[in-house]
Motif scaffolding. Structure first.
Motif, PDB file in Angstrom:
ATOM      1  N   ALA A 115       0.832  -1.204   0.000  1.00  0.00           N
ATOM      2  CA  ALA A 115       0.000   0.000   0.000  1.00  0.00           C
ATOM      3  C   ALA A 115       0.869   1.257   0.000  1.00  0.00           C
ATOM      4  CB  ALA A 115      -0.935   0.000   1.204  1.00  0.00           C
ATOM      5  N   GLU A 116       1.936   1.245   0.807  1.00  0.00           N
ATOM      6  CA  GLU A 116       2.835   2.401   0.875  1.00  0.00           C
ATOM      7  C   GLU A 116       3.548   2.606  -0.460  1.00  0.00           C
ATOM      8  OE1 GLU A 116       2.536   0.056   3.048  1.00  0.00           O
ATOM      9  OE2 GLU A 116       1.954   1.041   4.924  1.00  0.00           O
ATOM     10  N   ALA A 117       3.993   1.487  -1.058  1.00  0.00           N
ATOM     11  CA  ALA A 117       4.711   1.583  -2.337  1.00  0.00           C
ATOM     12  C   ALA A 117       3.796   2.101  -3.452  1.00  0.00           C
ATOM     13  CB  ALA A 117       5.273   0.216  -2.718  1.00  0.00           C
ATOM     14  N   PHE A 118       2.522   1.692  -3.425  1.00  0.00           N
ATOM     15  CA  PHE A 118       1.565   2.080  -4.470  1.00  0.00           C
ATOM     16  C   PHE A 118       1.153   3.555  -4.376  1.00  0.00           C
ATOM     17  CE2 PHE A 118      -0.763  -1.978  -6.145  1.00  0.00           C
ATOM     18  CZ  PHE A 118       0.469  -2.526  -6.476  1.00  0.00           C
ATOM     19  N   ALA A 119       1.208   4.137  -3.186  1.00  0.00           N
ATOM     20  CA  ALA A 119       0.604   5.448  -2.939  1.00  0.00           C
ATOM     21  C   ALA A 119       0.939   6.472  -4.030  1.00  0.00           C
ATOM     22  CB  ALA A 119       1.043   5.963  -1.566  1.00  0.00           C
ATOM     23  N   GLY A 120      -0.091   6.939  -4.718  1.00  0.00           N
ATOM     24  CA  GLY A 120       0.069   7.974  -5.731  1.00  0.00           C
ATOM     25  C   GLY A 120       0.669   7.510  -7.044  1.00  0.00           C
ATOM     26  N   ARG A 121       1.066   6.214  -7.138  1.00  0.00           N
ATOM     27  CA  ARG A 121       1.748   5.737  -8.345  1.00  0.00           C
ATOM     28  C   ARG A 121       0.771   5.086  -9.319  1.00  0.00           C
ATOM     29  NH1 ARG A 121       7.001   5.100  -6.358  1.00  0.00           N
ATOM     30  NH2 ARG A 121       7.773   4.966  -8.491  1.00  0.00           N
ATOM     31  N   ARG A 122       1.295   4.801 -10.522  1.00  0.00           N
ATOM     32  CA  ARG A 122       0.469   4.138 -11.523  1.00  0.00           C
ATOM     33  C   ARG A 122       0.605   2.620 -11.383  1.00  0.00           C
ATOM     34  NH1 ARG A 122       1.829   7.119 -17.165  1.00  0.00           N
ATOM     35  NH2 ARG A 122       0.667   9.040 -16.827  1.00  0.00           N
ATOM     36  N   VAL A 123      -0.547   1.943 -11.425  1.00  0.00           N
ATOM     37  CA  VAL A 123      -0.575   0.485 -11.315  1.00  0.00           C
ATOM     38  C   VAL A 123      -1.402  -0.046 -12.487  1.00  0.00           C
ATOM     39  CG1 VAL A 123      -1.245  -1.473  -9.894  1.00  0.00           C
ATOM     40  CG2 VAL A 123      -0.453   0.642  -8.796  1.00  0.00           C
ATOM     41  N   ALA A 124      -0.789  -0.831 -13.375  1.00  0.00           N
ATOM     42  CA  ALA A 124      -1.495  -1.310 -14.563  1.00  0.00           C
ATOM     43  C   ALA A 124      -2.048  -2.711 -14.341  1.00  0.00           C
ATOM     44  CB  ALA A 124      -0.561  -1.303 -15.773  1.00  0.00           C
ATOM     45  N   SER A 143      -7.239  -8.670  -1.215  1.00  0.00           N
ATOM     46  CA  SER A 143      -6.548  -9.477  -0.219  1.00  0.00           C
ATOM     47  C   SER A 143      -5.412  -8.700   0.448  1.00  0.00           C
ATOM     48  CB  SER A 143      -6.025 -10.748  -0.887  1.00  0.00           C
ATOM     49  OG  SER A 143      -4.951 -11.278  -0.172  1.00  0.00           O
ATOM     50  N   LEU A 144      -4.781  -7.811  -0.314  1.00  0.00           N
ATOM     51  CA  LEU A 144      -3.688  -6.992   0.235  1.00  0.00           C
ATOM     52  C   LEU A 144      -4.229  -5.732   0.919  1.00  0.00           C
ATOM     53  CD1 LEU A 144      -1.253  -7.265  -2.821  1.00  0.00           C
ATOM     54  CD2 LEU A 144      -0.747  -8.085  -0.527  1.00  0.00           C
ATOM     55  N   ARG A 145      -5.552  -5.610   0.953  1.00  0.00           N
ATOM     56  CA  ARG A 145      -6.233  -4.440   1.536  1.00  0.00           C
ATOM     57  C   ARG A 145      -5.748  -3.135   0.917  1.00  0.00           C
ATOM     58  NH1 ARG A 145      -9.124  -6.758   5.207  1.00  0.00           N
ATOM     59  NH2 ARG A 145      -8.331  -8.587   6.304  1.00  0.00           N
ATOM     60  N   LEU A 146      -5.741  -3.116  -0.426  1.00  0.00           N
ATOM     61  CA  LEU A 146      -5.336  -1.905  -1.125  1.00  0.00           C
ATOM     62  C   LEU A 146      -6.577  -1.109  -1.497  1.00  0.00           C
ATOM     63  CD1 LEU A 146      -2.705  -3.500  -3.507  1.00  0.00           C
ATOM     64  CD2 LEU A 146      -2.253  -2.143  -1.460  1.00  0.00           C
ATOM     65  N   ASP A 147      -6.525   0.201  -1.325  1.00  0.00           N
ATOM     66  CA  ASP A 147      -7.643   1.059  -1.667  1.00  0.00           C
ATOM     67  C   ASP A 147      -7.318   1.752  -2.998  1.00  0.00           C
ATOM     68  OD1 ASP A 147      -9.605   2.892  -1.937  1.00  0.00           O
ATOM     69  OD2 ASP A 147      -9.216   3.969  -0.062  1.00  0.00           O
ATOM     70  N   THR A 148      -8.111   1.462  -4.037  1.00  0.00           N
ATOM     71  CA  THR A 148      -7.795   1.999  -5.369  1.00  0.00           C
ATOM     72  C   THR A 148      -7.809   3.530  -5.396  1.00  0.00           C
ATOM     73  OG1 THR A 148     -10.102   1.759  -5.982  1.00  0.00           O
ATOM     74  CG2 THR A 148      -8.603   0.026  -6.717  1.00  0.00           C
ATOM     75  N   ALA A 149      -8.396   4.159  -4.370  1.00  0.00           N
ATOM     76  CA  ALA A 149      -8.421   5.627  -4.339  1.00  0.00           C
ATOM     77  C   ALA A 149      -7.050   6.198  -3.988  1.00  0.00           C
ATOM     78  CB  ALA A 149      -9.462   6.111  -3.337  1.00  0.00           C
ATOM     79  N   THR A 150      -6.143   5.366  -3.463  1.00  0.00           N
ATOM     80  CA  THR A 150      -4.848   5.886  -3.007  1.00  0.00           C
ATOM     81  C   THR A 150      -3.762   5.796  -4.085  1.00  0.00           C
ATOM     82  OG1 THR A 150      -4.172   3.739  -2.138  1.00  0.00           O
ATOM     83  CG2 THR A 150      -5.335   5.209  -0.617  1.00  0.00           C
ATOM     84  N   PHE A 151      -4.067   5.153  -5.247  1.00  0.00           N
ATOM     85  CA  PHE A 151      -3.091   5.115  -6.339  1.00  0.00           C
ATOM     86  C   PHE A 151      -3.828   5.304  -7.660  1.00  0.00           C
ATOM     87  CE2 PHE A 151      -4.245   0.772  -5.183  1.00  0.00           C
ATOM     88  CZ  PHE A 151      -4.602   0.216  -6.383  1.00  0.00           C
ATOM     89  N   GLN A 152      -3.096   5.268  -8.774  1.00  0.00           N
ATOM     90  CA  GLN A 152      -3.737   5.476 -10.080  1.00  0.00           C
ATOM     91  C   GLN A 152      -3.828   4.156 -10.836  1.00  0.00           C
ATOM     92  OE1 GLN A 152      -1.915   8.699 -12.418  1.00  0.00           O
ATOM     93  NE2 GLN A 152      -0.653   9.139 -10.641  1.00  0.00           N
ATOM     94  N   PRO A 153      -4.976   3.474 -10.807  1.00  0.00           N
ATOM     95  CA  PRO A 153      -5.088   2.217 -11.556  1.00  0.00           C
ATOM     96  C   PRO A 153      -5.205   2.507 -13.060  1.00  0.00           C
ATOM     97  CG  PRO A 153      -6.936   2.534 -10.027  1.00  0.00           C
ATOM     98  CD  PRO A 153      -6.223   3.832 -10.137  1.00  0.00           C
ATOM     99  N   LEU A 154      -4.458   1.783 -13.883  1.00  0.00           N
ATOM    100  CA  LEU A 154      -4.561   1.908 -15.341  1.00  0.00           C
ATOM    101  C   LEU A 154      -5.188   0.633 -15.875  1.00  0.00           C
ATOM    102  CD1 LEU A 154      -0.984   3.189 -16.335  1.00  0.00           C
ATOM    103  CD2 LEU A 154      -3.027   4.556 -15.964  1.00  0.00           C
ATOM    104  N   LEU A 155      -6.382   0.743 -16.437  1.00  0.00           N
ATOM    105  CA  LEU A 155      -7.054  -0.441 -16.976  1.00  0.00           C
ATOM    106  C   LEU A 155      -6.847  -0.520 -18.476  1.00  0.00           C
ATOM    107  CD1 LEU A 155     -10.563  -0.662 -15.267  1.00  0.00           C
ATOM    108  CD2 LEU A 155      -8.451  -1.839 -14.682  1.00  0.00           C
ATOM    109  N   VAL A 156      -6.277  -1.621 -18.959  1.00  0.00           N
ATOM    110  CA  VAL A 156      -6.155  -1.826 -20.403  1.00  0.00           C
ATOM    111  C   VAL A 156      -6.802  -3.165 -20.753  1.00  0.00           C
ATOM    112  CG1 VAL A 156      -4.178  -0.360 -20.838  1.00  0.00           C
ATOM    113  CG2 VAL A 156      -3.805  -2.660 -20.000  1.00  0.00           C
ATOM    114  N   THR A 157      -6.953  -3.458 -22.065  1.00  0.00           N
ATOM    115  CA  THR A 157      -7.840  -4.571 -22.400  1.00  0.00           C
ATOM    116  C   THR A 157      -7.264  -5.964 -22.132  1.00  0.00           C
ATOM    117  OG1 THR A 157      -7.203  -4.656 -24.699  1.00  0.00           O
ATOM    118  CG2 THR A 157      -9.044  -3.233 -24.152  1.00  0.00           C
ATOM    119  N   ASN A 158      -5.947  -6.125 -22.099  1.00  0.00           N
ATOM    120  CA  ASN A 158      -5.432  -7.461 -21.787  1.00  0.00           C
ATOM    121  C   ASN A 158      -4.031  -7.388 -21.197  1.00  0.00           C
ATOM    122  OD1 ASN A 158      -3.461  -7.521 -23.948  1.00  0.00           O
ATOM    123  ND2 ASN A 158      -5.168  -7.799 -25.338  1.00  0.00           N
ATOM    124  N   VAL A 159      -3.517  -8.519 -20.732  1.00  0.00           N
ATOM    125  CA  VAL A 159      -2.212  -8.519 -20.057  1.00  0.00           C
ATOM    126  C   VAL A 159      -1.062  -8.182 -21.006  1.00  0.00           C
ATOM    127  CG1 VAL A 159      -2.751  -9.952 -18.054  1.00  0.00           C
ATOM    128  CG2 VAL A 159      -2.136 -11.038 -20.229  1.00  0.00           C
TER     129      VAL A 159
END
Lengths: 240, 223
Positions: A115-124, A143-159
């Motif tokens: 959670a600390e590492a993700f804070a404010g960063r982009r996560v794809a 499961s890791l109790r991450l709150d998507t409001a605390t980082f920037q999730p990037l959604l793309v169509t596939n892996v």
């Protein structure tokens, strides 16, 4: 490998012995390199040829429902092959691999302080609506109790696109299939075992292809010892 | 070596599309130039639609129209035994729609610049409307014809979204250059992506240069 595949495309247009047929695979992006490997071995041990098309599981499923000419569908989930069987579009369904989700990053990551590492960063991650690895990534985040409001999730169509974002430096963290790791080069890998429900990847032999001997032969090859070895070597668990 | 099937497929698609579209656009552009019908602005708007609509809208409707469960798609399947979606024929139909404005507009501009007195003179000298069109209007509009052909060809080569939606991504069948680039980027094969992207960049530049050099000499404007 690619040269071989394109050569076969050209060869497919030429006259050939009556027994040699072509099987057209629709492959979920995470399984692409494994499928190309399987195709190579299958072609070396039979008279048939293989063409591999790929995309997100959801997109390929939509294409099959709209009449796409695929013979075998290697899905990243169990749900869509089941739906194809229920609607009569699939003649047979079986589990060919269990997918493994990993989290990759540029710098080493402490699994206890994600959670600390993700804070404010982009996560794809792949879009959970069309890509099972995206749905697994959502479970892992919960499961890791991450709150998507605390980082920037990037959604793309596939892996595949998730990997592109990571390699081009457009994201700091990426949820990927373990099978993609050899493509990435330098990356820190955090295992997520037990943090997401099993990614059961099912294959469907499409009903329209039952009369195609190449499709039947590939279907048999998929559950052979040789195929199992390739699938396991690519970073998948095998269904018992 | 691996990129040749995509290049060959793209060129085949562009040639077929350009040939059919020029044949369709010629009478259509002539009609739009000469008609006094109240329907003219409506037809003009319809032929220009593919220029402004996102490829997803065209792709979505074409996917529905050509699906084996839709009347048109089902009829095609019954007559030819092949589905339209995810096939070369389907790509051609999609490209015809997608590139229509690029064939019609240069021709329309060229026909509009044929001086009316010249046409009147031809008629006074006893030419039928058909003769006047074939021997006066068409030769005068030849630069527009060339522009239409070149732009239609180039625009079809550069097609992406519509092809991906109605054709999928099947190697050797529907995987054109732009989709091959998309696939190469997704699978981190940057060597292939660079070769094809640079190739398309150079090709597109040359095409536009050709068009502008010709038009400078002729005074026919693009679109």
């Amino acid at each position: 490998m690619k040269i071989l595949a394109s050569l076969l495309v050209v060869l497919a247009a030429l006259p050939r012995p009556a027994l040699a047929e072509e099987v057209l695979l629709a492959v979920a992006s995470n399984f692409l390199t494994a499928a190309e490997n399987l195709a190579e071995v299958f072609e070396a041990t039979s008279d048939h040829s293989v063409v591999v098309a790929h995309g997100s599981t959801g997109a390929l499923y939509a294409q099959i429902v709209s009449g796409a000419p695929y013979d075998v569908f290697l899905s990243a989930d169990a749900e869509r092959p089941r739906l194809l069987a229920a609607s009569g579009l699939a003649a047979d369904v079986r589990t060919y691999a269990l997918g493994r989700l990993v989290l990759v990053s540029k710098a080493a990551l402490d699994p206890g302080a994600v959670a600390e590492a993700f804070a404010g960063r982009r996560v794809a991650l792949a879009d959970p609506l069309v890509a099972p690895y995206g749905a697994a990534a959502i479970s892992a985040m919960e499961s890791l109790r991450l709150d998507t409001a605390t980082f920037q999730p990037l959604l793309v169509t596939n892996v595949g696109q998730v990997a592109t974002l990571f390699v081009t430096g457009n994201t700091d963290f990426a949820f990927l299939a373990e099978a993609q790791l050899p493509l990435l080069g330098a990356a820190e890998v955090t295992a997520l075992d037990g943090r997401y429900p099993a990614i059961r990847q099912d294959a469907a032999l499409l009903a329209r292809s039952q009369a195609n001997p190449a499709a039947a032969a590939f279907w048999a090859f998929l559950s052979s010892e040789a195929a199992a070895e390739i699938i396991a070597a690519k970073g998948y668990d095998l269904a018992e | 070596m691996t990129v040749w099937p995509a290049i060959w497929l793209t060129l085949k698609l562009a040639f077929v599309t350009t040939a059919i579209l020029l044949a369709v656009a010629l009478p259509l552009a002539w009609w739009l130039t000469t008609t006094r019908s109240k329907l003219r602005p409506v037809v003009e708007a319809i032929t220009t639609l593919p220029l402004v609509l996102p490829p997803t809208v065209l792709g979505f409707y074409l996917l529905i129209l050509m699906s084996p469960t839709a009347p048109f798609g089902a009829l095609w399947l019954r007559v030819t035994g092949d589905t339209l979606t995810f096939s070369f024929t389907g790509l051609v139909i999609a490209s015809l729609v997608y590139s229509l404005p690029f064939a019609v507009q240069p021709l329309q501009t060229a026909f509009a610049s044929v001086p009316q007195p010249t046409m009147d003179a031809a008629r006074t000298l006893g030419a039928t409307p058909r003769d006047a069109f074939l021997t006066v209007a068409l030769p005068l509009a030849r630069r527009g014809f060339l522009t239409a052909g070149v732009l239609t060809f180039a625009h079809t080569v550069g097609e992406f979204g519509v092809v991906l939606m109605v054709g999928g991504n099947i190697p050797g069948r529907t995987r054109v250059i732009s989709i091959e680039i998309f696939t190469a980027v997704e699978t981190l094969d940057y060597a292939t992506a660079h070769v094809l992207s640079l190739g398309l960049l150079a090709f597109s530049f040359c095409v536009l240069l050709l068009v502008y050099v010709f038009n400078r000499r002729g005074g026919v404007r693009v679109a």
